[in-house]
Enzyme design. Structure first.
Site, mmCIF file in Angstrom:
data_model
loop_
_atom_site.group_PDB
_atom_site.id
_atom_site.type_symbol
_atom_site.label_atom_id
_atom_site.label_comp_id
_atom_site.label_asym_id
_atom_site.label_seq_id
_atom_site.Cartn_x
_atom_site.Cartn_y
_atom_site.Cartn_z
ATOM 1 N N HIS A 1 5.059 -4.547 10.676
ATOM 2 C CA HIS A 1 5.443 -3.853 11.919
ATOM 3 C C HIS A 1 5.607 -4.810 13.101
ATOM 4 C CE1 HIS A 1 4.990 0.352 10.598
ATOM 5 N NE2 HIS A 1 4.015 -0.107 9.831
ATOM 6 N N HIS B 1 1.533 3.965 1.855
ATOM 7 C CA HIS B 1 2.103 4.753 2.947
ATOM 8 C C HIS B 1 3.622 4.904 2.816
ATOM 9 C CE1 HIS B 1 -1.623 4.063 5.679
ATOM 10 N NE2 HIS B 1 -1.752 5.116 4.900
ATOM 11 N N ASP C 1 6.105 4.917 4.831
ATOM 12 C CA ASP C 1 7.034 3.992 5.493
ATOM 13 C C ASP C 1 7.108 2.644 4.770
ATOM 14 O OD1 ASP C 1 4.357 3.613 6.500
ATOM 15 O OD2 ASP C 1 5.170 2.352 8.093
ATOM 16 N N HIS C 2 6.339 2.502 3.692
ATOM 17 C CA HIS C 2 6.391 1.290 2.861
ATOM 18 C C HIS C 2 6.952 1.578 1.465
ATOM 19 C CE1 HIS C 2 3.669 -1.125 5.581
ATOM 20 N NE2 HIS C 2 3.575 0.095 6.054
ATOM 21 N N ASP D 1 0.106 -3.843 6.317
ATOM 22 C CA ASP D 1 -0.458 -3.322 7.574
ATOM 23 C C ASP D 1 -1.907 -3.776 7.770
ATOM 24 O OD1 ASP D 1 1.916 -2.035 7.959
ATOM 25 O OD2 ASP D 1 1.139 -0.005 7.675
ATOM 26 N N HIS E 1 -7.190 -0.937 5.896
ATOM 27 C CA HIS E 1 -6.167 0.003 6.400
ATOM 28 C C HIS E 1 -6.034 1.167 5.413
ATOM 29 C CE1 HIS E 1 -2.457 1.470 8.170
ATOM 30 N NE2 HIS E 1 -1.802 1.258 7.040
ATOM 31 N N HIS F 1 0.849 -1.211 0.000
ATOM 32 C CA HIS F 1 0.000 0.000 0.000
ATOM 33 C C HIS F 1 0.871 1.242 0.000
ATOM 34 C CE1 HIS F 1 0.849 -0.503 4.270
ATOM 35 N NE2 HIS F 1 0.363 0.698 4.533
HETATM 36 ZN ZN LIG Z 1 0.214 1.722 6.483
#
Ligand SMILES: [Zn+2]
Length: 259
Positions: free
Chosen positions: A175, A57, A59-60, A133, A116, A55
Site C-alpha cells: 500500500h 485479504h 484486495d490481495h 501488509d 496483520h 495473505h
Molecule cells: Zn491486508
C-alpha cells in the site's frame, strides 16, 4: 536483468510485477484486481508464470480466479495457514519454504510474519522483500485477527525478523500509505531529522505521482516508529517500560490517529 514495477490498483494498492528482459515470463504479487494485471501483460507482451500471495485479504487475492481461468498452468503460491480462505492456491508454503521459479532463475525464501493476519507470510530473495501488509514505509499493518495484545506480540516479533535482514533489503509492501504514516510518525518523534527529510522527499514523489516505494530496511530503522521501540527515550516519553509495550501502545495510538 530483473525489474520490479508497481501496478496501481484500487485506492492505494500496488500489485508488484517481477519480470526479466530475456524471458516472456513474469510473476505478480497480491493481485487484488485481474484487469490491472491483464493490461500489463498485453501491453508488455508478457506471460504469467506465478502469483505470490502474502495473505488472504480480498484486495490481495480478488483477481486470482480470473487469472487462474486465463492461465490454466498458473502457479498460485500462498500461506499454508490461510489456504482455506484462499481457494485458488495451487501451492501452499510456510516458514522456511523455498519457492523456486526456474524460468526466471529466481528463488524466494518464505518468512512467516503473523500479526496483520494470523497466517501472513513474506517472500524474500535478497535484496527483494515482498512483505504485503506487515511492514509499510514508516508504519505497519493493523492487527486484524485474534486478541489485540497477542497479535501485537506476534507483529512485534514479525517486524523484528524483517529488520534482521540486511539494511540494503528493498521493502516492497502493498500500500501507498507512506505520507499518512509519516504524519503519525512525526507526531511521535517531531524532532527526528531523518523523518523530516524523508517526509519532504516523499511529498515530492507523490506530487509527481511517483510511488514512495520500495523503501529499504536501513531507512525504515531511522523513520519507522514501529521499528524504533527499543529506543529508551521514546519508551520514557510514552510511559512504557519495554519495546513490546511501546509497540502495542503505538499500534493502538495509530489506530485512533486522525491526521
Ligand atoms: Zn491486508
Amino acid at each position: 536483468m530483473t525489474t520490479i514495477i508497481p501496478l496501481p490498483a484500487f485506492q492505494d494498492n500496488y500489485i508488484w510485477v517481477l519480470s526479466q528482459s530475456d524471458t516472456p515470463w513474469c510473476v505478480v504479487v497480491d493481485p487484488g484486481d485481474a484487469s490491472v494485471v491483464n493490461d500489463y501483460l498485453i501491453q508488455n507482451e508478457k506471460k504469467l508464470l506465478a502469483v505470490l500471495i502474502t495473505h488472504h485479504h480480498a484486495d490481495h487475492t480478488g483477481g486470482l480466479m480470473q487469472l487462474k481461468q486465463q492461465w490454466p498452468e498458473l502457479r498460485i503460491i500462498g500461506p499454508t495457514a490461510e489456504h482455506a480462505r484462499i481457494p485458488a492456491l495451487t501451492e501452499t508454503v510456510g516458514d522456511g519454504a523455498i519457492v523456486v521459479l526456474p524460468q526466471l532463475k529466481q528463488q524466494f525464501q518464505v518468512i512467516a510474519i503473523p500479526g496483520h493476519t494470523a497466517g501472513h507470510i513474506a517472500f524474500y530473495s535478497a535484496p527483494v522483500l515482498f512483505c504485503g501488509d506487515t511492514l509499510f514505509s514508516a508504519g505497519c499493518g493493523r492487527l486484524l485477527e485474534g486478541e489485540f495484545s497477542e497479535s501485537a506480540i506476534k507483529m512485534y516479533q514479525s517486524l523484528q525478523r524483517l529488520i534482521s535482514l540486511p539494511e540494503t533489503t528493498e521493502v516492497y509492501c502493498t500500500h501507498e500509505y507512506t505520507l499518512a504514516n509519516l504524519r503519525f510518525a512525526l507526531s511521535i518523534e517531531p524532532d527526528n531529522l531523518d523523518l523530516q527529510y524523508y517526509q519532504q522527499q516523499c511529498q515530492v514523489k507523490r506530487q509527481n505521482f511517483k510511488p514512495t516505494l520500495p523503501s529499504n530496511i536501513g531507512l525504515e530503522k531511522k523513520v519507522n516508529p514501529f521499528l524504533r521501540c527499543n529506543n529508551k527515550d521514546l519508551q520514557l516519553k510514552h510511559n512504557q517500560n519495554s519495546a513490546q509495550s511501546l509497540f502495542a501502545y503505538l499500534r493502538m495510538a495509530k489506530d485512533q490517529f486522525k491526521s
